[in-house]
Design a protein around this motif. Sequence first.
Motif, PDB file in Angstrom:
ATOM      1  N   ASN A  22      42.256 -92.137  27.078  1.00 63.74           N
ATOM      2  CA  ASN A  22      42.467 -93.333  27.556  1.00 63.74           C
ATOM      3  C   ASN A  22      41.362 -94.223  27.595  1.00 63.74           C
ATOM      4  OD1 ASN A  22      45.114 -92.450  28.349  1.00 63.74           O
ATOM      5  ND2 ASN A  22      44.700 -91.833  30.387  1.00 63.74           N
ATOM      6  N   ASP A  23      41.689 -95.460  27.532  1.00 70.87           N
ATOM      7  CA  ASP A  23      40.483 -96.297  27.689  1.00 70.87           C
ATOM      8  C   ASP A  23      39.389 -96.329  26.556  1.00 70.87           C
ATOM      9  OD1 ASP A  23      41.602 -97.531  30.229  1.00 70.87           O
ATOM     10  OD2 ASP A  23      40.652 -95.843  31.169  1.00 70.87           O
ATOM     11  N   ILE A  24      39.987 -96.036  25.544  1.00 70.04           N
ATOM     12  CA  ILE A  24      38.915 -95.823  24.161  1.00 70.04           C
ATOM     13  C   ILE A  24      38.541 -97.275  23.966  1.00 70.04           C
ATOM     14  CG2 ILE A  24      38.680 -95.362  21.738  1.00 70.04           C
ATOM     15  CD1 ILE A  24      40.364 -92.499  22.365  1.00 70.04           C
ATOM     16  N   ASP A  25      37.461 -97.817  24.129  1.00 64.11           N
ATOM     17  CA  ASP A  25      37.128 -99.268  23.886  1.00 64.11           C
ATOM     18  C   ASP A  25      36.458 -99.293  22.458  1.00 64.11           C
ATOM     19  OD1 ASP A  25      34.422 -98.495  23.812  1.00 64.11           O
ATOM     20  OD2 ASP A  25      34.124 -98.993  25.752  1.00 64.11           O
ATOM     21  N   THR A  26      36.432-100.659  22.063  1.00 65.07           N
ATOM     22  CA  THR A  26      35.930-101.274  20.686  1.00 65.07           C
ATOM     23  C   THR A  26      34.722-100.738  20.392  1.00 65.07           C
ATOM     24  OG1 THR A  26      35.577-103.201  21.412  1.00 65.07           O
ATOM     25  CG2 THR A  26      37.600-102.974  20.601  1.00 65.07           C
ATOM     26  N   ASP A  27      33.754-100.603  21.344  1.00 68.25           N
ATOM     27  CA  ASP A  27      32.433 -99.694  21.087  1.00 68.25           C
ATOM     28  C   ASP A  27      32.333 -98.587  20.695  1.00 68.25           C
ATOM     29  OD1 ASP A  27      29.770-100.550  20.982  1.00 68.25           O
ATOM     30  OD2 ASP A  27      29.378 -99.089  22.433  1.00 68.25           O
ATOM     31  N   GLN A  28      33.255 -97.801  21.134  1.00 69.79           N
ATOM     32  CA  GLN A  28      33.519 -96.477  20.554  1.00 69.79           C
ATOM     33  C   GLN A  28      34.306 -96.516  19.025  1.00 69.79           C
ATOM     34  OE1 GLN A  28      35.290 -93.439  23.676  1.00 69.79           O
ATOM     35  NE2 GLN A  28      35.358 -95.226  24.929  1.00 69.79           N
ATOM     36  N   ASN A  80      45.468 -97.904  26.927  1.00 65.81           N
ATOM     37  CA  ASN A  80      44.605 -99.228  26.797  1.00 65.81           C
ATOM     38  C   ASN A  80      43.683 -98.712  25.828  1.00 65.81           C
ATOM     39  OD1 ASN A  80      43.459-101.438  28.018  1.00 65.81           O
ATOM     40  ND2 ASN A  80      41.729-100.174  29.406  1.00 65.81           N
ATOM     41  N   PHE A  81      43.966 -98.529  24.461  1.00 68.87           N
ATOM     42  CA  PHE A  81      43.496 -98.315  23.272  1.00 68.87           C
ATOM     43  C   PHE A  81      42.751 -99.892  22.883  1.00 68.87           C
ATOM     44  CE2 PHE A  81      42.489 -97.680  18.865  1.00 68.87           C
ATOM     45  CZ  PHE A  81      41.830 -96.516  18.685  1.00 68.87           C
ATOM     46  N   GLY A  82      41.766 -99.684  22.573  1.00 68.11           N
ATOM     47  CA  GLY A  82      40.984-100.958  21.949  1.00 68.11           C
ATOM     48  C   GLY A  82      40.664-101.655  23.093  1.00 68.11           C
ATOM     49  N   CYS A  83      40.408-101.434  24.243  1.00 66.05           N
ATOM     50  CA  CYS A  83      39.956-102.157  25.473  1.00 66.05           C
ATOM     51  C   CYS A  83      38.284-102.605  25.085  1.00 66.05           C
ATOM     52  CB  CYS A  83      40.120-101.703  26.812  1.00 66.05           C
ATOM     53  SG  CYS A  83      39.245-100.217  26.792  1.00 66.05           S
ATOM     54  N   GLY A  84      37.765-103.432  26.080  1.00 69.68           N
ATOM     55  CA  GLY A  84      36.372-103.938  25.906  1.00 69.68           C
ATOM     56  C   GLY A  84      36.371-105.220  25.102  1.00 69.68           C
ATOM     57  N   SER A  85      35.286-105.091  24.139  1.00 73.38           N
ATOM     58  CA  SER A  85      35.118-106.521  23.613  1.00 73.38           C
ATOM     59  C   SER A  85      35.960-106.838  22.402  1.00 73.38           C
ATOM     60  CB  SER A  85      33.772-106.441  23.036  1.00 73.38           C
ATOM     61  OG  SER A  85      33.717-105.398  21.947  1.00 73.38           O
ATOM     62  N   SER A  86      36.009-107.951  22.075  1.00 73.53           N
ATOM     63  CA  SER A  86      37.116-108.562  21.020  1.00 73.53           C
ATOM     64  C   SER A  86      36.866-108.465  19.695  1.00 73.53           C
ATOM     65  CB  SER A  86      37.648-110.087  21.552  1.00 73.53           C
ATOM     66  OG  SER A  86      36.222-110.688  21.152  1.00 73.53           O
ATOM     67  N   ARG A  87      35.731-107.531  19.529  1.00 72.60           N
ATOM     68  CA  ARG A  87      35.451-107.398  17.964  1.00 72.60           C
ATOM     69  C   ARG A  87      36.498-107.066  17.065  1.00 72.60           C
ATOM     70  NH1 ARG A  87      31.146-102.763  19.426  1.00 72.60           N
ATOM     71  NH2 ARG A  87      30.352-104.204  20.959  1.00 72.60           N
TER      72      ARG A  87
END
Length: 204
Positions: A22-28, A80-87
């Motif tokens: 879960n919560d794999i963000d765009t920085d990852q 919540n895949f793709g969370c974090g910054s809007s890149r």
Amino acid sequence: MSDVDIPEVDYASGTGIPIRGNDIDTDQIIPARFMKVVTFDGLGEFAFFDQRFEDDDTPKEHPFNEERFQDASVMVVNANFGCGSSREHAPQALMRWGIDAIIGESFAEIFAGNCLALGIPTVTADSETVEAIQNWVEEHPDGELAVDVEAETVTYGDTTVAVTVDEAQRKALVDGEWDTTALMRSNQNAVRDLAESLPYVDSE
């Protein structure tokens, strides 16, 4: 100017690749240091780079490194895949790696919007359904996943399950209206005429 042909995306299919967590963000998905490129070309090789390699470039265990998933085009993720910054580099990197559609429990809104701008469906299902698909993909890496955007279903093996596609996304994909830049180009005369009619737009 002739009309720009925007393909309808009502269906996507291919082998799958499971990305658990879960919560794999765009920085990852795409580390910031790889965002200094002038174009998006070549970003695919850097997708999940820090999850895939040690500091000395020694490969880690990660689905994107596994030979059996190298031709996959349908990614199966959790919540919540793709969370974090809007890149926008994140879906660009995934697309250039070879991803055509993503099945998940939920997606960050901006990430899903950036996927839509590339014609990549992001369809959702409950956690049990997603886990079942991930398990099936791991057991059948050569098996086909079929994502029917219009019908809102995913088929794998002998199983077809209902999924949810955001209505605005579904309409844009099915009607071939997802590429807003191309739509503006194809209607540039109308855009120019409207701009010239507005008293607050200076054409000089």
